[in-house]
Motif scaffolding. Structure first.
Motif, PDB file in Angstrom:
ATOM      1  N   ALA A 485       0.831  -1.210   0.000  1.00  0.00           N
ATOM      2  CA  ALA A 485       0.000   0.000   0.000  1.00  0.00           C
ATOM      3  C   ALA A 485       0.863   1.257   0.000  1.00  0.00           C
ATOM      4  N   VAL A 486       1.929   1.252   0.771  1.00  0.00           N
ATOM      5  CA  VAL A 486       2.820   2.417   0.812  1.00  0.00           C
ATOM      6  C   VAL A 486       3.509   2.619  -0.532  1.00  0.00           C
ATOM      7  N   LEU A 487       3.904   1.512  -1.181  1.00  0.00           N
ATOM      8  CA  LEU A 487       4.519   1.610  -2.499  1.00  0.00           C
ATOM      9  C   LEU A 487       3.567   2.263  -3.496  1.00  0.00           C
ATOM     10  N   VAL A 488       2.320   1.796  -3.533  1.00  0.00           N
ATOM     11  CA  VAL A 488       1.340   2.358  -4.468  1.00  0.00           C
ATOM     12  C   VAL A 488       1.025   3.807  -4.110  1.00  0.00           C
ATOM     13  N   ALA A 489       0.868   4.089  -2.800  1.00  0.00           N
ATOM     14  CA  ALA A 489       0.577   5.460  -2.371  1.00  0.00           C
ATOM     15  C   ALA A 489       1.714   6.403  -2.733  1.00  0.00           C
ATOM     16  N   THR A 490       2.947   5.933  -2.630  1.00  0.00           N
ATOM     17  CA  THR A 490       4.100   6.766  -2.968  1.00  0.00           C
ATOM     18  C   THR A 490       4.187   6.996  -4.471  1.00  0.00           C
ATOM     19  N   VAL A 491       3.946   5.939  -5.244  1.00  0.00           N
ATOM     20  CA  VAL A 491       4.002   6.065  -6.706  1.00  0.00           C
ATOM     21  C   VAL A 491       2.944   7.047  -7.203  1.00  0.00           C
ATOM     22  N   ILE A 492       1.791   7.070  -6.559  1.00  0.00           N
ATOM     23  CA  ILE A 492       0.730   8.006  -6.953  1.00  0.00           C
ATOM     24  C   ILE A 492       0.931   9.373  -6.306  1.00  0.00           C
ATOM     25  N   GLY A 493       1.275   9.378  -5.022  1.00  0.00           N
ATOM     26  CA  GLY A 493       1.300  10.616  -4.263  1.00  0.00           C
ATOM     27  C   GLY A 493       2.469  11.534  -4.559  1.00  0.00           C
ATOM     28  N   VAL A 494       3.669  10.971  -4.746  1.00  0.00           N
ATOM     29  CA  VAL A 494       4.842  11.820  -4.971  1.00  0.00           C
ATOM     30  C   VAL A 494       4.732  12.616  -6.269  1.00  0.00           C
ATOM     31  N   PRO A 495       4.349  12.011  -7.408  1.00  0.00           N
ATOM     32  CA  PRO A 495       4.155  12.841  -8.617  1.00  0.00           C
ATOM     33  C   PRO A 495       3.094  13.930  -8.425  1.00  0.00           C
ATOM     34  N   VAL A 544      -6.340   1.400   2.146  1.00  0.00           N
ATOM     35  CA  VAL A 544      -5.152   1.927   2.822  1.00  0.00           C
ATOM     36  C   VAL A 544      -4.481   3.005   1.971  1.00  0.00           C
ATOM     37  N   VAL A 545      -4.413   2.783   0.666  1.00  0.00           N
ATOM     38  CA  VAL A 545      -3.790   3.773  -0.227  1.00  0.00           C
ATOM     39  C   VAL A 545      -4.545   5.099  -0.154  1.00  0.00           C
ATOM     40  N   LEU A 546      -5.862   5.059  -0.227  1.00  0.00           N
ATOM     41  CA  LEU A 546      -6.658   6.281  -0.173  1.00  0.00           C
ATOM     42  C   LEU A 546      -6.465   7.005   1.151  1.00  0.00           C
ATOM     43  N   TYR A 547      -6.396   6.245   2.236  1.00  0.00           N
ATOM     44  CA  TYR A 547      -6.282   6.850   3.567  1.00  0.00           C
ATOM     45  C   TYR A 547      -4.876   7.381   3.837  1.00  0.00           C
ATOM     46  N   ALA A 548      -3.853   6.695   3.323  1.00  0.00           N
ATOM     47  CA  ALA A 548      -2.471   7.009   3.710  1.00  0.00           C
ATOM     48  C   ALA A 548      -1.715   7.851   2.686  1.00  0.00           C
ATOM     49  N   MET A 549      -2.356   8.223   1.584  1.00  0.00           N
ATOM     50  CA  MET A 549      -1.635   8.900   0.503  1.00  0.00           C
ATOM     51  C   MET A 549      -1.321  10.357   0.818  1.00  0.00           C
ATOM     52  N   ALA A 550      -2.098  10.992   1.687  1.00  0.00           N
ATOM     53  CA  ALA A 550      -1.966  12.441   1.917  1.00  0.00           C
ATOM     54  C   ALA A 550      -0.555  12.874   2.314  1.00  0.00           C
ATOM     55  N   LEU A 596      10.500  11.775   5.015  1.00  0.00           N
ATOM     56  CA  LEU A 596       9.555  12.082   6.087  1.00  0.00           C
ATOM     57  C   LEU A 596       8.129  11.749   5.669  1.00  0.00           C
ATOM     58  N   GLY A 597       7.781  12.080   4.421  1.00  0.00           N
ATOM     59  CA  GLY A 597       6.468  11.723   3.921  1.00  0.00           C
ATOM     60  C   GLY A 597       6.257  10.221   3.893  1.00  0.00           C
ATOM     61  N   LEU A 598       7.318   9.471   3.504  1.00  0.00           N
ATOM     62  CA  LEU A 598       7.237   8.016   3.511  1.00  0.00           C
ATOM     63  C   LEU A 598       6.994   7.496   4.923  1.00  0.00           C
ATOM     64  N   ASN A 599       7.671   8.095   5.889  1.00  0.00           N
ATOM     65  CA  ASN A 599       7.503   7.713   7.292  1.00  0.00           C
ATOM     66  C   ASN A 599       6.049   7.876   7.727  1.00  0.00           C
ATOM     67  N   GLN A 600       5.481   9.054   7.468  1.00  0.00           N
ATOM     68  CA  GLN A 600       4.099   9.311   7.872  1.00  0.00           C
ATOM     69  C   GLN A 600       3.108   8.433   7.099  1.00  0.00           C
ATOM     70  N   THR A 601       3.416   8.146   5.843  1.00  0.00           N
ATOM     71  CA  THR A 601       2.552   7.259   5.062  1.00  0.00           C
ATOM     72  C   THR A 601       2.510   5.872   5.680  1.00  0.00           C
ATOM     73  N   ILE A 602       3.657   5.392   6.133  1.00  0.00           N
ATOM     74  CA  ILE A 602       3.720   4.075   6.781  1.00  0.00           C
ATOM     75  C   ILE A 602       2.894   4.081   8.066  1.00  0.00           C
ATOM     76  N   MET A 603       3.001   5.152   8.857  1.00  0.00           N
ATOM     77  CA  MET A 603       2.251   5.219  10.112  1.00  0.00           C
ATOM     78  C   MET A 603       0.744   5.163   9.853  1.00  0.00           C
ATOM     79  N   LEU A 604       0.280   5.930   8.877  1.00  0.00           N
ATOM     80  CA  LEU A 604      -1.151   5.922   8.556  1.00  0.00           C
ATOM     81  C   LEU A 604      -1.582   4.578   7.982  1.00  0.00           C
ATOM     82  N   ALA A 605      -0.719   3.979   7.167  1.00  0.00           N
ATOM     83  CA  ALA A 605      -1.057   2.682   6.581  1.00  0.00           C
ATOM     84  C   ALA A 605      -1.219   1.617   7.658  1.00  0.00           C
TER      85      ALA A 605
END
Length: 669
Positions: A485-495, A544-550, A596-605
């Motif tokens: 979920a973090v991988l997908v959220a990062t691939v979508i969220g970072v761009p 999880v992706v929808l919730y943790a992507m922010a 840091l964003g990856l860290n917070q994404t993991i916590m939310l996930a």
């Protein structure tokens, strides 16, 4: 040029390649080793050596409730006292908002007076919005509450609001007092920090198990869980806010003769109030996020409506209640943000004006309350919004989901199958095949490489504890789901964050989208996902992706905007194209923020994964959920701590990696 080279995060060295290679080989051939050596312990930690932590915690909780005494009172007396302290104001808030006031019990109860009318409450919140900001906020907040009445969600919304009105003051004041104490006593701060880390990383469901055991089933237990869940951000914000008060202001307070108490409550607290209100905002949002989860132990209100709709697969009812929570969250969020940024107006009031002219909004609220109270006996529609006039969107949502399922089922199924075959299942096979012994060594080596011996010991010990309680298999499924979920959220969220950081229009649009995603309570994501994809790992991943992507979006945007303009100018002078500026300057400089964003994404996930146990996952979240249904406090606490350990390991490793990245760039000594 040397600085630009240092900014680039170098390619993985031989250490990381070797570590990954060994892990992949062991994961791929662990079952073959088990068969060759006939050694089951390679795959599963021997049950004979597992620590009996679960049974001992359960026994301790049983003793605490039934036998523990502290002199003149027992522990049961203490929990009853806490429950009564919370129950009295909660009952008053419910009576005032929805139930009305009565005297006596059962059939002998006599009505004393009705609750506030829906018209009075809408006028109250409208007046509050105008008081803290302007007519725009007043219209937004008033419209949100009017929506709750018009769309038939008023009764449940008022039950939820009663919980918020009790949990938020207790959580805010309690967090403020703990933060003040931590600010004054450094030793207490050192003690409370790891406690706050645990409170914010232990899954929410894990709170519910011991609280259900101690306080029973009902709204009081739900409020206790909500307060515990929502308080930590207020403690942290208080410490940061008080430390951020300029030294000059503190010196002025000392010079004018303030005592220590006066300096704190008349100088430091008022100065830090805007930042403290940010903490109150966080308490409000976490409280609203908890209302659905707390409904599992008796909270009622909108949360119960969403949960019951999810259990019945009632698409329309679940989305209606979920939207109502979102509407209430938007209103309360905007109000608290307005309070945080409000500047007190220095207005001189004409003494010749009467009290109504001096306080027009207060007078309006009072008049409307009295008039609607008098009219409610003759006109029921004044007291409660007429049921015949309510609008229901349940059928619309059900029909929409049905249409999508009928016409796009094949497309959704193809996407789901592709993700399962080419992403989820390979990653799952990799993580679940890692032998537990190598898992301990792996985390220890990563900790040593990134943060030194201290982090190596911490990571190794926490991993060994997960293994020793027999939860290694469940933990690896948790890591697989979270990692995917973090991988997908990062691939979508970072761009998206990069685009928002470079374009103002995109920033406004994406910012609005992310604000909406962060406002939605976690349970709300499950309803449409389950309706479209049914239960399983794929549905859990989407939620999880929808919730943790922010965080991935926000930190990427912040990192891009924070790049030193001189570096950009130097790159342009050197002839860099916009693409080269992005890949060779902006992204390397933003790399610490991305971590840091990856860290917070993991916590939310991780926090969301426990909730996705309701849609069929088989990880640590399911262990916590099973413990809740059985009221097994030992199982719930152990599984919750295992999730917390995973979160702490990830947090410490990424924090150390961020610090190393900033140091390599020369941004930190």
């Amino acid at each position: 040029m040397s600085r630009l080279r240092r900014m680039m995060p170098g390619r993985a060295g031989a250490f990381w390649i070797a570590l990954f290679g060994i892990t992949w080989l062991l994961s791929r051939y662990s079952w073959d080793l088990y068969k060759v050596f006939d050694a089951r312990w390679i795959i599963k930690y021997p049950a004979a050596y597992q620590l009996p932590v679960e049974s001992r915690i359960s026994a301790f909780m049983q003793w605490l409730v039934e036998e523990a005494h502290f002199g003149l009172f027992s522990f049961r007396d203490l929990t009853r006292f806490i429950a009564s302290v919370i129950e009295l104001p909660y009952d008053f808030a419910r009576n005032m908002l929805i139930d009305g006031f009565s005297a006596g019990l059962g059939n002998q109860a006599v009505d004393i007076g009705p609750s506030l009318s829906w018209i009075a409450i809408v006028v109250m919140v409208t007046a509050l919005g105008h008081y803290v900001r302007d007519w725009k906020l007043a219209a937004l907040v008033g419209g949100c509450f009017a929506y709750l009445a018009v769309f038939g969600q008023w009764d449940s919304a008022m039950v939820t609001l009663a919980s918020v009105l009790i949990a938020v003051p207790i959580g805010s004041v309690g967090g403020l007092l703990l933060g003040v104490l931590a600010f004054r006593v450094p030793a207490f701060e050192a003690v409370i920090r790891p406690v706050l880390d645990l409170m914010q990383t232990v899954p929410v469901f894990a709170y519910l198990v011991p609280i259900l055991f101690l306080f029973g089933f009902g709204p009081v237990a739900a409020l206790v869980a909500t307060i515990i869940y929502a308080m930590p951000p207020m403690v942290r914000v208080t410490i940061i806010a008080l430390k951020g008060v300029p030294g000059e202001i503190r010196d002025v307070g000392v010079m004018v003769g303030c005592t220590r108490r006066q300096l704190m409550w008349k100088v430091l607290i008022p100065t830090a109030m805007p930042t403290l209100m940010v903490g109150v905002n966080q308490v409000i949002m976490l409280t609203l996020n908890m209302v659905i989860i707390a409904s599992m132990i008796g909270a009622g209100g909108l949360g119960f409506d969403v949960l019951s709709a999810l259990r019945r697969l009632d698409i329309g009812g679940g989305i209606e209640a979920g939207v109502a929570i979102v509407v209430m969250a938007i209103a309360l969020d905007r109000l608290s943000q307005a309070f945080a940024t409000r500047v007190a107006e220095d207005r001189t009031v004409d003494p010749d004006l009467n009290i109504v002219q001096r306080h027009p909004w207060s007078a309006t609220v009072l008049i409307v309350t009295v008039v609607t109270f008098l009219m409610s006996t003759r006109l029921p529609g004044v007291q409660s919004f007429p049921e015949a006039a309510t609008i229901s969107t349940g059928t619309f949502w059900s029909d929409l989901m049905g249409y999508i399922n009928v016409h796009f089922f094949d497309a959704f199924e193809a996407v789901k199958t592709a993700f399962l075959n080419y992403l989820l299942l390979p990653i799952k096979r990799f993580f679940t095949g890692i032998p537990w012994a190598w898992g301990i060594v792996l985390v220890t080596l990563i900790g040593w490489r990134v943060g030194g011996i201290g982090l190596a010991v911490l990571g190794g010990v926490l991993t060994a504890l997960i293994v020793a309680v027999g939860l290694w298999d469940k933990a690896m499924i948790t890591v697989y789901l979270c990692g995917t979920a973090v991988l997908v959220a990062t691939v979508i969220g970072v761009p998206m964050g990069i685009l928002a950081g470079q374009n103002d229009t995109a920033n406004r649009v994406i910012g609005s989208l992310i604000d909406t995603l962060q406002t939605l309570p976690s349970f709300v994501y499950l309803i449409p996902v389950v309706m479209l994809f049914r239960v399983g790992d794929f549905s859990a991943m989407i939620a999880v992706v929808l919730y943790a992507m922010a965080p991935a979006v926000r930190y990427a945007a912040h990192g891009i905007r924070s790049v030193d303009p001189q570096l950009i100018e130097a790159g342009m002078v050197s002839g860099c194209t916009p693409r080269q500026l992005l890949w060779r300057i902006r992204l390397p400089m933003a790399f610490p923020e991305l971590l840091l964003g990856l860290n917070q994404t993991i916590m939310l996930a991780l926090s969301m994964l426990v909730i996705t146990a309701l849609v069929g996952t088989r990880d640590l979240g399911q262990e916590v959920y099973i413990a809740l249904t059985k009221a097994n406090s030992g199982q719930g606490i152990v599984a919750g701590l295992a999730v917390a350990f995973i979160a702490i390991i990830a947090d410490r490793i990424l924090t150390a990696a961020t610090r190393n990245a900033r140091r390599n760039m020369g941004l930190e000594a």
